[in-house]
Design a protein around this motif. Sequence first.
Motif, PDB file in Angstrom:
ATOM      1  N   THR A  93      54.618  38.458  45.612  1.00 23.87           N
ATOM      2  CA  THR A  93      53.721  37.374  46.022  1.00 23.87           C
ATOM      3  C   THR A  93      54.502  36.070  46.085  1.00 23.87           C
ATOM      4  O   THR A  93      55.465  35.876  45.336  1.00 23.87           O
ATOM      5  CB  THR A  93      52.545  37.186  45.035  1.00 23.87           C
ATOM      6  OG1 THR A  93      53.075  36.882  43.736  1.00 23.87           O
ATOM      7  CG2 THR A  93      51.683  38.430  44.964  1.00 23.87           C
ATOM      8  N   SER A 151      45.311  46.039  48.198  1.00 24.70           N
ATOM      9  CA  SER A 151      44.724  45.149  47.195  1.00 24.70           C
ATOM     10  C   SER A 151      43.338  44.749  47.682  1.00 24.70           C
ATOM     11  O   SER A 151      43.092  44.696  48.893  1.00 24.70           O
ATOM     12  CB  SER A 151      45.586  43.896  47.018  1.00 24.70           C
ATOM     13  OG  SER A 151      44.899  42.898  46.289  1.00 24.70           O
ATOM     14  N   TYR A 195      42.051  43.220  39.668  1.00 18.07           N
ATOM     15  CA  TYR A 195      42.927  42.618  38.658  1.00 18.07           C
ATOM     16  C   TYR A 195      43.313  43.678  37.620  1.00 18.07           C
ATOM     17  O   TYR A 195      42.454  44.222  36.925  1.00 18.07           O
ATOM     18  CB  TYR A 195      42.227  41.455  37.960  1.00 18.07           C
ATOM     19  CG  TYR A 195      42.100  40.220  38.815  1.00 18.07           C
ATOM     20  CD1 TYR A 195      43.195  39.395  39.041  1.00 18.07           C
ATOM     21  CD2 TYR A 195      40.886  39.881  39.412  1.00 18.07           C
ATOM     22  CE1 TYR A 195      43.094  38.256  39.832  1.00 18.07           C
ATOM     23  CE2 TYR A 195      40.764  38.743  40.209  1.00 18.07           C
ATOM     24  CZ  TYR A 195      41.874  37.949  40.415  1.00 18.07           C
ATOM     25  OH  TYR A 195      41.767  36.818  41.202  1.00 18.07           O
ATOM     26  N   GLY A 197      45.867  44.852  34.369  1.00 13.97           N
ATOM     27  CA  GLY A 197      46.581  44.269  33.241  1.00 13.97           C
ATOM     28  C   GLY A 197      48.028  44.706  33.140  1.00 13.97           C
ATOM     29  O   GLY A 197      48.423  45.336  32.147  1.00 13.97           O
ATOM     30  N   THR A 198      48.821  44.367  34.140  1.00 12.17           N
ATOM     31  CA  THR A 198      50.263  44.616  34.075  1.00 12.17           C
ATOM     32  C   THR A 198      50.915  43.564  33.181  1.00 12.17           C
ATOM     33  O   THR A 198      50.278  42.581  32.788  1.00 12.17           O
ATOM     34  CB  THR A 198      50.884  44.550  35.478  1.00 12.17           C
ATOM     35  OG1 THR A 198      50.651  43.247  36.026  1.00 12.17           O
ATOM     36  CG2 THR A 198      50.278  45.602  36.391  1.00 12.17           C
ATOM     37  N   VAL A 201      50.547  40.071  34.699  1.00 13.33           N
ATOM     38  CA  VAL A 201      49.214  39.490  34.595  1.00 13.33           C
ATOM     39  C   VAL A 201      48.902  39.109  33.148  1.00 13.33           C
ATOM     40  O   VAL A 201      48.369  38.021  32.868  1.00 13.33           O
ATOM     41  CB  VAL A 201      48.147  40.468  35.128  1.00 13.33           C
ATOM     42  CG1 VAL A 201      46.740  39.951  34.822  1.00 13.33           C
ATOM     43  CG2 VAL A 201      48.318  40.669  36.630  1.00 13.33           C
ATOM     44  N   MET A 204      49.721  35.695  31.520  1.00 16.53           N
ATOM     45  CA  MET A 204      48.956  34.488  31.826  1.00 16.53           C
ATOM     46  C   MET A 204      48.316  33.933  30.559  1.00 16.53           C
ATOM     47  O   MET A 204      48.189  34.631  29.552  1.00 16.53           O
ATOM     48  CB  MET A 204      47.877  34.797  32.876  1.00 16.53           C
ATOM     49  CG  MET A 204      48.424  35.234  34.229  1.00 16.53           C
ATOM     50  SD  MET A 204      47.127  35.848  35.349  1.00 16.53           S
ATOM     51  CE  MET A 204      46.101  34.379  35.532  1.00 16.53           C
ATOM     52  N   LEU A 209      42.901  34.510  31.566  1.00 17.77           N
ATOM     53  CA  LEU A 209      42.535  35.922  31.556  1.00 17.77           C
ATOM     54  C   LEU A 209      41.052  36.103  31.251  1.00 17.77           C
ATOM     55  O   LEU A 209      40.375  36.951  31.854  1.00 17.77           O
ATOM     56  CB  LEU A 209      43.382  36.681  30.534  1.00 17.77           C
ATOM     57  CG  LEU A 209      44.867  36.836  30.877  1.00 17.77           C
ATOM     58  CD1 LEU A 209      45.621  37.448  29.701  1.00 17.77           C
ATOM     59  CD2 LEU A 209      45.041  37.692  32.122  1.00 17.77           C
ATOM     60  N   ILE A 212      39.066  35.281  34.363  1.00 17.77           N
ATOM     61  CA  ILE A 212      39.151  36.360  35.349  1.00 17.77           C
ATOM     62  C   ILE A 212      38.246  37.513  34.941  1.00 17.77           C
ATOM     63  O   ILE A 212      37.456  38.026  35.749  1.00 17.77           O
ATOM     64  CB  ILE A 212      40.606  36.848  35.490  1.00 17.77           C
ATOM     65  CG1 ILE A 212      41.458  35.772  36.164  1.00 17.77           C
ATOM     66  CG2 ILE A 212      40.662  38.155  36.294  1.00 17.77           C
ATOM     67  CD1 ILE A 212      42.945  36.069  36.147  1.00 17.77           C
ATOM     68  N   LEU A 221      39.842  43.596  32.668  1.00 16.70           N
ATOM     69  CA  LEU A 221      40.849  43.935  33.661  1.00 16.70           C
ATOM     70  C   LEU A 221      41.051  45.445  33.697  1.00 16.70           C
ATOM     71  O   LEU A 221      40.781  46.143  32.706  1.00 16.70           O
ATOM     72  CB  LEU A 221      42.173  43.245  33.337  1.00 16.70           C
ATOM     73  CG  LEU A 221      42.364  41.798  33.819  1.00 16.70           C
ATOM     74  CD1 LEU A 221      41.375  40.863  33.157  1.00 16.70           C
ATOM     75  CD2 LEU A 221      43.790  41.346  33.536  1.00 16.70           C
TER      76      LEU A 221
END
Length: 253
Positions: A93, A151, A195, A197-198, A201, A204, A209, A212, A221
């Motif tokens: 990205t 996505s 979304y 939870g890698t 991510v 953040m 979180l 989101i 997530l």
Amino acid sequence: MELKDKVIVITGGGRGLGRAMALQVAAKGAKLALVDLDQQGLDETIGLCMELGTEARGYIANIAEEDAVTELFNDIAEDFGAIHGLVNNAGITRDGLFIKVKDGKVVSKMSLDNWNLVMDVNLTGTFLCGREAAIKMIELGCEGCIINISSISRNGNMGQTNYTATKAGVQAMAVTWAKELARYSIRAASIAPGYIGTEMVMSMKPEALEKIAAGIPAKRLGKPEEIASTVAFILENDYVNGRCIEVDGALRI
């Protein structure tokens, strides 16, 4: 497709979703060809796969370069003698507003460099890997499956003109490939995660979180393993073809 002893290629296999996918199919007895630019990450994923009792090899390659991708799939075919599956997971990205306006004046715009970079990796890279994988499947007489990771942003998301364009594109390519390659016993499909939870991510800020998660009907997530199990489902179900499976906790209905 019975996954035991099948050769599955996963791009971006060094960490995150790619690692989760590799471990999921390795547990089912598949052999892994993992592609990344991060040698350390590849080595870690390979070690984890081998602990599950399967064969795994790593390949360093820039998927945005045609010659590199051609050489990559030649090497995989030579090393394993077959290619049965490809997961086009690698992506990047470079987020930013299309144009940014302050006090009625345009103060910034998405750069062509950031547009091209995301296009090169996410869209061209997926195209090149899909093409070369299909060629090898046909040449080696392998029934196969290609999965593109799209996505939910493919429907449009603020600040992601470049990313959303690529994720819409890889879904559309999967539909096209499903129609063109069915005659060769090659399927194609896509997955549109929400979304997840890698590691990236989860790095953040906690308040971000929480915000989101609050906007997701599932109120959490997704887990990388939930995307990985969807990959395994598509690979194993020979009647899934040309479709995009959304895995987003009902974020987009």
